[in-house]
Write a protein that holds these residues in place. Sequence first.
Motif, mmCIF file in Angstrom:
data_model
loop_
_atom_site.group_PDB
_atom_site.id
_atom_site.type_symbol
_atom_site.label_atom_id
_atom_site.label_comp_id
_atom_site.label_asym_id
_atom_site.label_seq_id
_atom_site.Cartn_x
_atom_site.Cartn_y
_atom_site.Cartn_z
ATOM 1 N N ARG A 69 0.857 -1.175 0.000
ATOM 2 C CA ARG A 69 0.000 0.000 0.000
ATOM 3 C C ARG A 69 0.899 1.233 0.000
ATOM 4 O O ARG A 69 1.924 1.266 0.675
ATOM 5 C CB ARG A 69 -0.895 0.007 1.236
ATOM 6 C CG ARG A 69 -1.932 -1.113 1.245
ATOM 7 C CD ARG A 69 -2.701 -1.103 2.557
ATOM 8 N NE ARG A 69 -3.615 -2.240 2.607
ATOM 9 C CZ ARG A 69 -4.881 -2.204 2.181
ATOM 10 N NH1 ARG A 69 -5.362 -1.086 1.689
ATOM 11 N NH2 ARG A 69 -5.640 -3.268 2.257
ATOM 12 N N ARG A 107 1.226 8.144 -2.173
ATOM 13 C CA ARG A 107 -0.170 8.549 -2.381
ATOM 14 C C ARG A 107 -0.249 9.902 -3.077
ATOM 15 O O ARG A 107 -1.092 10.124 -3.944
ATOM 16 C CB ARG A 107 -0.916 8.608 -1.045
ATOM 17 C CG ARG A 107 -1.234 7.258 -0.451
ATOM 18 C CD ARG A 107 -2.340 7.358 0.585
ATOM 19 N NE ARG A 107 -2.088 8.362 1.610
ATOM 20 C CZ ARG A 107 -1.349 8.150 2.698
ATOM 21 N NH1 ARG A 107 -0.743 6.966 2.859
ATOM 22 N NH2 ARG A 107 -1.186 9.089 3.601
ATOM 23 N N ALA A 122 -6.355 10.426 2.993
ATOM 24 C CA ALA A 122 -6.734 9.063 2.605
ATOM 25 C C ALA A 122 -5.641 8.071 2.975
ATOM 26 O O ALA A 122 -5.133 7.325 2.127
ATOM 27 C CB ALA A 122 -7.040 9.016 1.109
ATOM 28 N N VAL A 177 -4.982 3.973 1.675
ATOM 29 C CA VAL A 177 -5.734 3.568 0.482
ATOM 30 C C VAL A 177 -4.787 3.087 -0.606
ATOM 31 O O VAL A 177 -3.565 3.255 -0.517
ATOM 32 C CB VAL A 177 -6.619 4.730 -0.047
ATOM 33 C CG1 VAL A 177 -7.555 5.218 1.036
ATOM 34 C CG2 VAL A 177 -5.767 5.867 -0.600
ATOM 35 N N THR A 178 -5.379 2.513 -1.655
ATOM 36 C CA THR A 178 -4.601 1.974 -2.763
ATOM 37 C C THR A 178 -4.776 2.826 -4.014
ATOM 38 O O THR A 178 -5.546 3.788 -4.042
ATOM 39 C CB THR A 178 -5.065 0.550 -3.088
ATOM 40 O OG1 THR A 178 -6.426 0.610 -3.536
ATOM 41 C CG2 THR A 178 -4.952 -0.362 -1.874
ATOM 42 N N PHE A 187 -8.345 3.111 -5.184
ATOM 43 C CA PHE A 187 -9.113 4.134 -4.491
ATOM 44 C C PHE A 187 -8.875 5.496 -5.140
ATOM 45 O O PHE A 187 -9.807 6.266 -5.392
ATOM 46 C CB PHE A 187 -8.716 4.160 -3.015
ATOM 47 C CG PHE A 187 -9.450 5.182 -2.182
ATOM 48 C CD1 PHE A 187 -10.538 4.808 -1.404
ATOM 49 C CD2 PHE A 187 -9.045 6.509 -2.161
ATOM 50 C CE1 PHE A 187 -11.212 5.744 -0.633
ATOM 51 C CE2 PHE A 187 -9.714 7.449 -1.407
ATOM 52 C CZ PHE A 187 -10.805 7.066 -0.630
ATOM 53 N N LEU A 217 -14.914 8.299 2.083
ATOM 54 C CA LEU A 217 -14.427 7.989 3.429
ATOM 55 C C LEU A 217 -15.548 7.871 4.448
ATOM 56 O O LEU A 217 -15.298 7.549 5.609
ATOM 57 C CB LEU A 217 -13.429 9.056 3.889
ATOM 58 C CG LEU A 217 -12.131 9.157 3.092
ATOM 59 C CD1 LEU A 217 -11.216 10.223 3.688
ATOM 60 C CD2 LEU A 217 -11.409 7.830 3.027
ATOM 61 N N ARG A 254 -15.038 0.816 -0.031
ATOM 62 C CA ARG A 254 -13.599 0.906 0.215
ATOM 63 C C ARG A 254 -12.955 -0.478 0.235
ATOM 64 O O ARG A 254 -11.843 -0.673 -0.258
ATOM 65 C CB ARG A 254 -13.327 1.641 1.533
ATOM 66 C CG ARG A 254 -13.635 3.127 1.477
ATOM 67 C CD ARG A 254 -12.988 3.866 2.647
ATOM 68 N NE ARG A 254 -13.459 3.387 3.934
ATOM 69 C CZ ARG A 254 -14.579 3.793 4.537
ATOM 70 N NH1 ARG A 254 -15.372 4.671 3.920
ATOM 71 N NH2 ARG A 254 -14.916 3.329 5.719
ATOM 72 N N SER A 255 -13.664 -1.445 0.802
ATOM 73 C CA SER A 255 -13.099 -2.801 0.813
ATOM 74 C C SER A 255 -13.006 -3.360 -0.599
ATOM 75 O O SER A 255 -12.060 -4.067 -0.935
ATOM 76 C CB SER A 255 -13.932 -3.718 1.709
ATOM 77 O OG SER A 255 -15.175 -4.047 1.103
ATOM 78 N N SER A 273 -9.134 -0.965 -0.133
ATOM 79 C CA SER A 273 -8.657 0.057 0.794
ATOM 80 C C SER A 273 -9.170 -0.164 2.202
ATOM 81 O O SER A 273 -9.136 0.726 3.033
ATOM 82 C CB SER A 273 -9.063 1.447 0.290
ATOM 83 O OG SER A 273 -8.427 1.717 -0.939
ATOM 84 N N SER A 330 -11.761 0.538 7.215
ATOM 85 C CA SER A 330 -10.366 0.590 7.449
ATOM 86 C C SER A 330 -10.063 1.638 8.421
ATOM 87 O O SER A 330 -10.745 1.875 9.374
ATOM 88 C CB SER A 330 -9.603 0.813 6.166
ATOM 89 O OG SER A 330 -9.669 2.120 5.731
ATOM 90 N N SER A 360 -10.614 -7.951 5.905
ATOM 91 C CA SER A 360 -10.540 -7.144 4.693
ATOM 92 C C SER A 360 -10.869 -8.044 3.523
ATOM 93 O O SER A 360 -10.173 -9.014 3.271
ATOM 94 C CB SER A 360 -9.123 -6.582 4.516
ATOM 95 O OG SER A 360 -8.996 -5.947 3.270
#
Length: 491
Positions: free
Chosen positions: A370, A376, A401, A404-405, A408, A440, A448-449, A453, A456, A469
């Motif tokens: 990540r 990011r 954020a 996150v990935t 996202f 968010l 998000r899952s 991300s 979380s 997750s």
Amino acid sequence: MADQDAFIDAFARFLDKVVHDHERATSSDAGELVRLLDAHLGSPAVECSIVTERLPPWRLVDADAVLDALAGAQGRVVGLSVDRRQRDVGLRSILAGRHGPVGVAPIDHISMPVGPGEERRVVSRGLRLLTWGGEPVAVLQSAADPEWDREQATLEVVGASAETVDAFLAEVRRRMTADSVLRGQVMTFRPHGFESMLGGVAFVERPSVAREDVVLPDGAFERLEQHVLALGAHREALLAAGQHLKRGVLLYGPPGTGKTHTVRHLVGAAEGATVLMLSGNSLGAVRDAASIARVLEPAIVVLEDCDLIAEDRDMMGSPDSLLFELLEALDGLDGDADVAFLLTTNRPDLLEQALAQRPGRIDLAVEVPRPDAAARRRLFALYARGLDLGDEAVGAAADRAEGVTASFAKELVRRTVLAAAVEGVPAADRHLEAALDELLGDRESFTRSLLASGPSMHEGRPRGSRGRSHHGVGEEWIDEDGNGHVVLGGD
């Protein structure tokens, strides 16, 4: 008893007569095709040397192109009057008269792809009459036809001289490899017949992903480029030093972090290399892919989400058998094969034991974690490129954020643009902030899952707590270390 013996004798004489009458009929009228073949060879074809070359279905297009080139303007192709539904129709059976007199008919053709959006008209059944090396040669060319139990394509070569037939076939094989339509292409395998297929092989456009569009940890990109792309450029030096060229590279990390994006860049940058991309059910074709790669090197074999091999028991039997196929393919190539196996996985724990028990199959393992805060910011700026968003706003969004990935970030920018489009105005900082608040928020926890991300970091879980997750491939426990980074672990 005497009556029984008499019946058997009479029946035997009857069968002898049937066979004799059939042989006399076929010898007196072998058919126009055999007469044409005899005249071309200058002697009865039934007395000449015949060699059958069996080919995978996808290789027929290579054979067709090579035979056209070898025949030149003087070559000729004729069709056969035998119904394709008849079983075991081949040159030997035709010469033996098992299908009665065979006449000349229109040539059967099929269209076969030779690249993305390109096709070639190929002889699916026809007799080629040509001269090679001053000697007459004929080739019965037949496509695979699974509907009628013909799983392979065939070339049946006949000539008055066995040496000529052998030398001719050797030249055909050499040219099929050197000039294959698959060489330098990007392909994938599919389990059933679709458009743009070549015997289970489908052509795809070579992807184009710029280097600056790939965000990886420091040093990771350089290691990948050197191992996957640059190693082949030093082929002679490595081989002279007794080192092997084949290599295995594993990209591992959570879903959505950019493994596939990285693979797309490497494939796009490997200009001139043959690339075979396997994923899902097509992972079972790893042995075929390795075989093609060896013939058409330099090559890359991509196996995406190869952890599925260790989880899915429905693809080709037990997962152990598929994993064995993969390891055998990694191990089975000669050391001088310029072939890179590029694997991606979300679950390295499922492969680690098997790979550790057979060391040397994977030469380089690169983690794609990540993204941290700096990564990011680069990702958010990358996806926001071309939009009139402020640098400070993009950077602030990346800082908010945490954890996150790349998936996202991509979805965030898409929602920003969509919100602005609904208003009929250009995307602005306020649209970015609103889209981030939405993603968010509590209502988007499952989204998000799905974006890998997590449920979380923004739901008030204390650091170091454990939660589920859902990453699309099974489930994983996740921990957070003291720096707020997500650490993957097995169940």
